[in-house]
Design a protein around this motif. Structure first.
Motif, short mmCIF file in Angstrom:
data_model
loop_
_atom_site.label_atom_id
_atom_site.label_comp_id
_atom_site.label_asym_id
_atom_site.label_seq_id
_atom_site.Cartn_x
_atom_site.Cartn_y
_atom_site.Cartn_z
N TRP A 1 15.72 -15.58 -13.63
CA TRP A 1 16.62 -15.78 -12.49
C TRP A 1 17.47 -14.55 -12.17
CZ3 TRP A 1 21.51 -14.98 -14.13
CH2 TRP A 1 21.81 -15.25 -15.46
N THR A 2 17.51 -13.59 -13.11
CA THR A 2 18.25 -12.36 -12.81
C THR A 2 17.55 -11.52 -11.75
OG1 THR A 2 17.13 -11.18 -14.60
CG2 THR A 2 19.22 -12.26 -15.14
N VAL A 3 16.24 -11.73 -11.57
CA VAL A 3 15.50 -10.94 -10.58
C VAL A 3 16.00 -11.22 -9.16
CG1 VAL A 3 13.23 -10.44 -9.62
CG2 VAL A 3 13.49 -10.80 -12.07
N PRO A 4 15.99 -12.49 -8.68
CA PRO A 4 16.56 -12.71 -7.34
C PRO A 4 18.06 -12.48 -7.29
CG PRO A 4 16.00 -14.80 -8.39
CD PRO A 4 15.41 -13.72 -9.24
N VAL B 1 6.36 -22.02 -2.88
CA VAL B 1 5.31 -22.27 -3.88
C VAL B 1 5.61 -21.51 -5.17
CG1 VAL B 1 2.88 -21.90 -4.41
CG2 VAL B 1 3.54 -22.81 -2.18
N ALA B 2 6.08 -20.26 -5.03
CA ALA B 2 6.35 -19.43 -6.22
C ALA B 2 7.42 -20.03 -7.09
CB ALA B 2 6.74 -18.01 -5.78
N PHE B 3 8.52 -20.49 -6.47
CA PHE B 3 9.64 -20.99 -7.26
C PHE B 3 9.53 -22.47 -7.60
CE2 PHE B 3 11.71 -17.16 -5.50
CZ PHE B 3 12.21 -16.62 -6.67
N ALA B 4 8.90 -23.24 -6.73
CA ALA B 4 8.84 -24.69 -6.95
C ALA B 4 7.61 -25.15 -7.71
CB ALA B 4 8.89 -25.43 -5.60
N ALA B 5 6.53 -24.37 -7.69
CA ALA B 5 5.30 -24.80 -8.33
C ALA B 5 4.76 -23.78 -9.34
CB ALA B 5 4.23 -25.09 -7.27
N TRP B 6 4.55 -22.55 -8.88
CA TRP B 6 3.90 -21.56 -9.73
C TRP B 6 4.74 -21.22 -10.96
CZ3 TRP B 6 3.56 -15.68 -8.46
CH2 TRP B 6 2.68 -15.06 -9.37
N LEU B 7 6.01 -20.90 -10.76
CA LEU B 7 6.87 -20.53 -11.89
C LEU B 7 7.04 -21.68 -12.88
CD1 LEU B 7 10.03 -18.33 -11.66
CD2 LEU B 7 10.05 -20.36 -13.07
N PRO B 8 7.37 -22.91 -12.45
CA PRO B 8 7.47 -24.01 -13.42
C PRO B 8 6.16 -24.28 -14.15
CG PRO B 8 8.54 -24.60 -11.36
CD PRO B 8 7.79 -23.34 -11.10
N ILE C 1 10.09 -4.31 -1.25
CA ILE C 1 9.02 -4.18 -2.24
C ILE C 1 9.52 -3.40 -3.46
CG2 ILE C 1 6.75 -3.18 -2.70
CD1 ILE C 1 6.08 -3.68 0.25
N GLY C 2 10.17 -2.27 -3.20
CA GLY C 2 10.63 -1.42 -4.29
C GLY C 2 11.66 -2.10 -5.17
N VAL C 3 12.62 -2.78 -4.55
CA VAL C 3 13.68 -3.42 -5.33
C VAL C 3 13.15 -4.63 -6.09
CG1 VAL C 3 15.87 -4.68 -5.18
CG2 VAL C 3 15.52 -2.60 -3.82
N SER C 4 12.29 -5.44 -5.45
CA SER C 4 11.76 -6.64 -6.12
C SER C 4 11.01 -6.28 -7.40
CB SER C 4 10.84 -7.42 -5.17
OG SER C 4 11.56 -7.92 -4.06
N LEU D 1 7.73 -11.80 -7.15
CA LEU D 1 6.87 -12.08 -6.00
C LEU D 1 7.52 -13.12 -5.08
CD1 LEU D 1 3.43 -12.15 -7.82
CD2 LEU D 1 4.23 -10.43 -6.20
N GLY D 2 8.14 -14.14 -5.68
CA GLY D 2 8.83 -15.14 -4.86
C GLY D 2 10.00 -14.55 -4.10
N THR D 3 10.73 -13.65 -4.75
CA THR D 3 11.86 -12.99 -4.11
C THR D 3 11.39 -12.11 -2.96
OG1 THR D 3 13.12 -13.00 -6.17
CG2 THR D 3 13.82 -11.43 -4.48
N LEU D 4 10.31 -11.37 -3.19
CA LEU D 4 9.77 -10.52 -2.13
C LEU D 4 9.34 -11.36 -0.93
CD1 LEU D 4 8.80 -7.83 -0.99
CD2 LEU D 4 6.68 -8.13 -2.29
#
Length: 230
Positions: free
Chosen positions: A201-204, A18-25, A183-186, A141-144
């Motif tokens: 996209w640098t986050v993931p 949901v985070a990457f396919a809906a919320w972020l776009p 959690i800490g790294v994300s 949040l999506g990565t976490l």
């Protein structure tokens, strides 16, 4: 327990999707629409041209600036010349909110029937309703969520494949350390990415390899203890 962990992994996996396919776009398109919005035609009313930017005068009724604590609050209650009265929320007290006093006249910028900016004497402040280019936090949040899904699935699969020898794939200490590392790294990558303004996209791309490498190192350090029955 193995089956339960695998089933539980589906929850953060769905949240990741949901985070990457809906919320972020959706947030990206909303911000683009806001940046592309133009001033409304002269004489437009509040009900016309909701996709354009309109400005309206209001009077400050009261402000709330509550710093610290679990629930910091930054709000301004406004009223117009008619019967409308509403509350505008902000993310912080400055640069305008903490200067306002009851009775002050302010100019509000409205977009899609929400107040996105408040201004007075050339000082402007975005409200909480103003779209922001902070997709890095969506990605964090999506990565976490993806990391949590991978952790739960891995722990569950190990318990199914090795029901009597699943050490060190337990909550304490391996699982707990992995959770807090994720959690800490994300957020450790996501927050600086917002401040610096680097692409989301640098986050993931950074967080996932760091967490995977850290998990592998922790696993290697815990294997001798597991083999000794510690």
């Amino acid at each position: 327990m193995g089956v339960l962990l695998i089933l539980l992994s589906l929850i953060p996996a769905a949240l990741c999707y949901v985070a990457f396919a809906a919320w972020l776009p959706a947030d990206r398109e909303l911000y683009r629409d806001y940046r592309a919005a133009e001033p409304c035609p002269t004489g437009a009313t509040l009900q016309v041209g909701s996709d354009c930017l309109s400005t309206w005068p209001f009077t400050v009724v009261k402000t709330v600036v509550k710093n610290g604590g679990r629930n910091p609050t930054y709000e301004a209650t406004l009223k117009d010349e008619g019967s409308w009265r509403g509350v505008v929320s902000f993310g912080d007290p400055g640069p305008l909110l903490d200067r306002l006093e009851p009775g002050d006249r302010v100019t509000a910028t409205l977009w899609r029937r929400g107040i996105v900016v408040l201004s007075k004497d050339g000082v402007r402040q975005n409200s909480s309703d103003a779209p922001r280019d902070e997709l890095q936090m969506n990605a964090a949040l999506g990565t976490l969520a993806a990391l949590l899904a991978a952790q739960a699935f891995t722990f569950g699969a190990v318990r199914l494949l090795r029901p009597r020898d699943y050490e060190p794939f337990t909550w304490n200490p391996y699982g707990r350390r992995q959770l807090f590392t994720g959690i800490g790294v994300s957020f450790g990558v996501g927050l600086p990415a917002v401040w610096i303004g680097i692409p989301w996209w640098t986050v993931p791309a950074v967080a996932v390899p760091v967490v995977v490498c850290t998990a592998a190192l922790m696993h290697q350090s815990l294997r001798p203890r597991a083999a000794d029955g510690v």
